[in-house]
Motif scaffolding. Structure first.
Motif, PDB file in Angstrom:
ATOM      1  N   ILE A 107       0.876  -1.199  -0.030  1.00 33.07           N
ATOM      2  CA  ILE A 107       0.111   0.016   0.146  1.00 33.07           C
ATOM      3  C   ILE A 107       0.989   1.239   0.043  1.00 33.07           C
ATOM      4  O   ILE A 107       1.825   1.208   0.579  1.00 33.07           O
ATOM      5  N   TYR A 132      -0.290  -6.963   5.135  1.00 35.18           N
ATOM      6  CA  TYR A 132      -0.180  -5.802   4.493  1.00 35.18           C
ATOM      7  C   TYR A 132       0.927  -4.676   5.209  1.00 35.18           C
ATOM      8  O   TYR A 132       1.286  -4.622   6.113  1.00 35.18           O
ATOM      9  N   ALA A 161       1.040  -2.397   7.894  1.00 31.49           N
ATOM     10  CA  ALA A 161      -0.414  -1.501   7.666  1.00 31.49           C
ATOM     11  C   ALA A 161      -1.311  -2.226   8.486  1.00 31.49           C
ATOM     12  O   ALA A 161      -1.715  -3.393   8.605  1.00 31.49           O
ATOM     13  N   GLU A 162      -2.087  -1.303   9.234  1.00 34.27           N
ATOM     14  CA  GLU A 162      -3.412  -1.979   9.963  1.00 34.27           C
ATOM     15  C   GLU A 162      -4.658  -1.576   9.231  1.00 34.27           C
ATOM     16  O   GLU A 162      -4.761  -0.807   8.651  1.00 34.27           O
ATOM     17  N   VAL A 163      -5.254  -2.602   8.890  1.00 35.98           N
ATOM     18  CA  VAL A 163      -6.362  -2.706   8.189  1.00 35.98           C
ATOM     19  C   VAL A 163      -7.592  -3.399   9.018  1.00 35.98           C
ATOM     20  O   VAL A 163      -7.280  -4.111   9.789  1.00 35.98           O
ATOM     21  N   HIS A 177     -11.706  -6.966   6.295  1.00 35.38           N
ATOM     22  CA  HIS A 177     -11.368  -7.317   4.858  1.00 35.38           C
ATOM     23  C   HIS A 177     -12.421  -8.665   4.286  1.00 35.38           C
ATOM     24  O   HIS A 177     -12.606  -9.454   5.293  1.00 35.38           O
ATOM     25  N   THR A 180     -10.283  -1.764   4.505  1.00 34.46           N
ATOM     26  CA  THR A 180     -10.104  -0.353   4.899  1.00 34.46           C
ATOM     27  C   THR A 180      -8.593  -0.236   5.498  1.00 34.46           C
ATOM     28  O   THR A 180      -8.570  -0.773   6.558  1.00 34.46           O
ATOM     29  N   VAL A 181      -7.775   0.770   5.164  1.00 30.96           N
ATOM     30  CA  VAL A 181      -6.476   0.815   5.458  1.00 30.96           C
ATOM     31  C   VAL A 181      -6.685   2.102   6.451  1.00 30.96           C
ATOM     32  O   VAL A 181      -7.150   3.121   6.259  1.00 30.96           O
ATOM     33  N   LYS A 182      -5.932   2.185   7.989  1.00 29.54           N
ATOM     34  CA  LYS A 182      -5.885   2.901   8.743  1.00 29.54           C
ATOM     35  C   LYS A 182      -4.606   3.760   8.605  1.00 29.54           C
ATOM     36  O   LYS A 182      -3.401   3.029   8.206  1.00 29.54           O
TER      37      LYS A 182
END
Length: 258
Positions: free
Chosen positions: A168, A221, A234-236, A239, A254-256
């Motif tokens: 990402i 991620y 990445a924190e998501v 999913h 959704t990506v934080k």
């Protein structure tokens, strides 16, 4: 977060937080000790997870990966005294909470002793591996028997599958969508048992792959810099995989932002 395809064809996953597929199983004595010691919910060690398919009601147990598959027997009992195999004493006893229930109880109560009675009980026969599931609100007990998915011709293996890696752009936050089955778009090759999906700045990636292959694996991620180097995990959340009647498959999460 992970997903795999049930024997019946339904895609199961724990990417939706919370979700109604994943059930957390705790040894009965572990739970009693936690309540007596006022242990906070998130610190209680669960014994394993089970995932229950909402379509065919097959159940899969997890200890780091799928290790057993169970099918619902065409029999119900109203009280538990012995197993159908004749075993009377050699059982393990558990309590079980769905992921949604755990989320609700964790939000509403600070310590385990404030939780209500367990919403379901589970007994596992150490002789034949059947297990018995009793919903507290139900008057009957469901019976499940183990399926050997490596030998039974009616089943297909549910084993470790290819891992999906999602790269990402650094600074991105918000929804991501991967759309499969788009013939005019690139095909993502499987390399070292991994599919690597590089998400564009728009958050929408179209690929010609029909879908990622079946099997259980934990997704990963990462944020990447402009040279493609991985910076940090990445924190998501949320999913999910959606299948449409025209053969299109979409993955969304959704990506934080960091």
């Amino acid at each position: 977060m992970a997903h795999f395809r049930c024997n019946c064809g339904e895609v199961l996953g724990n990417g939706l937080v919370p979700n109604d597929v994943q059930i957390h199983v705790f040894k009965n004595q572990t739970w009693i000790n936690a309540v007596n010691n006022h242990t906070e919910v998130y610190l209680i060690d669960k014994d394993y997870d089970i995932w229950k398919c909402p379509v065919c009601e097959r159940v899969y147990s997890f200890k780091n990966k799928v290790d057993k598959m169970f099918a619902l027997e065409d029999v119900e009992i109203d009280h538990f005294t012995s197993c159908l195999c004749g075993e009377h004493t050699n059982f393990a006893q558990y309590v079980a909470y769905t992921d949604i229930e755990m989320d609700r109880y964790t939000s509403d109560a600070e310590t385990a002793n404030e939780l209500p009675d367990a919403p379901r009980e589970l007994w596992s026969c150490n002789n034949c591996n059947r297990f018995f599931l009793k919903e507290i609100k139900s008057t009957s007990i469901q019976v499940y028997h183990e399926i050997d998915y490596y030998k039974d011709y009616e089943t297909m293996p549910v084993d470790t599958g290819p891992q999906c890696i999602f790269l990402i752009p650094d600074g991105f936050a918000g929804p991501v969508e991967i759309i499969f089955g788009q013939d005019s778009y690139p095909y993502i090759e499987l390399i070292n048992n991994q599919y690597v999906f590089e998400i564009p700045v728009t958050g929408v990636l179209k690929v010609s792959n029909k879908e990622s292959e079946s099997g259980y694996a934990e997704d990963e991620y990462y944020f990447i810099d402009c040279s493609g180097n991985r910076i940090i995990r990445a924190e998501v959340s949320n999913h999910i995989i959606t299948e449409f009647g025209n053969g299109t498959v979409k993955e969304k999460f959704t990506v934080k932002g960091r």
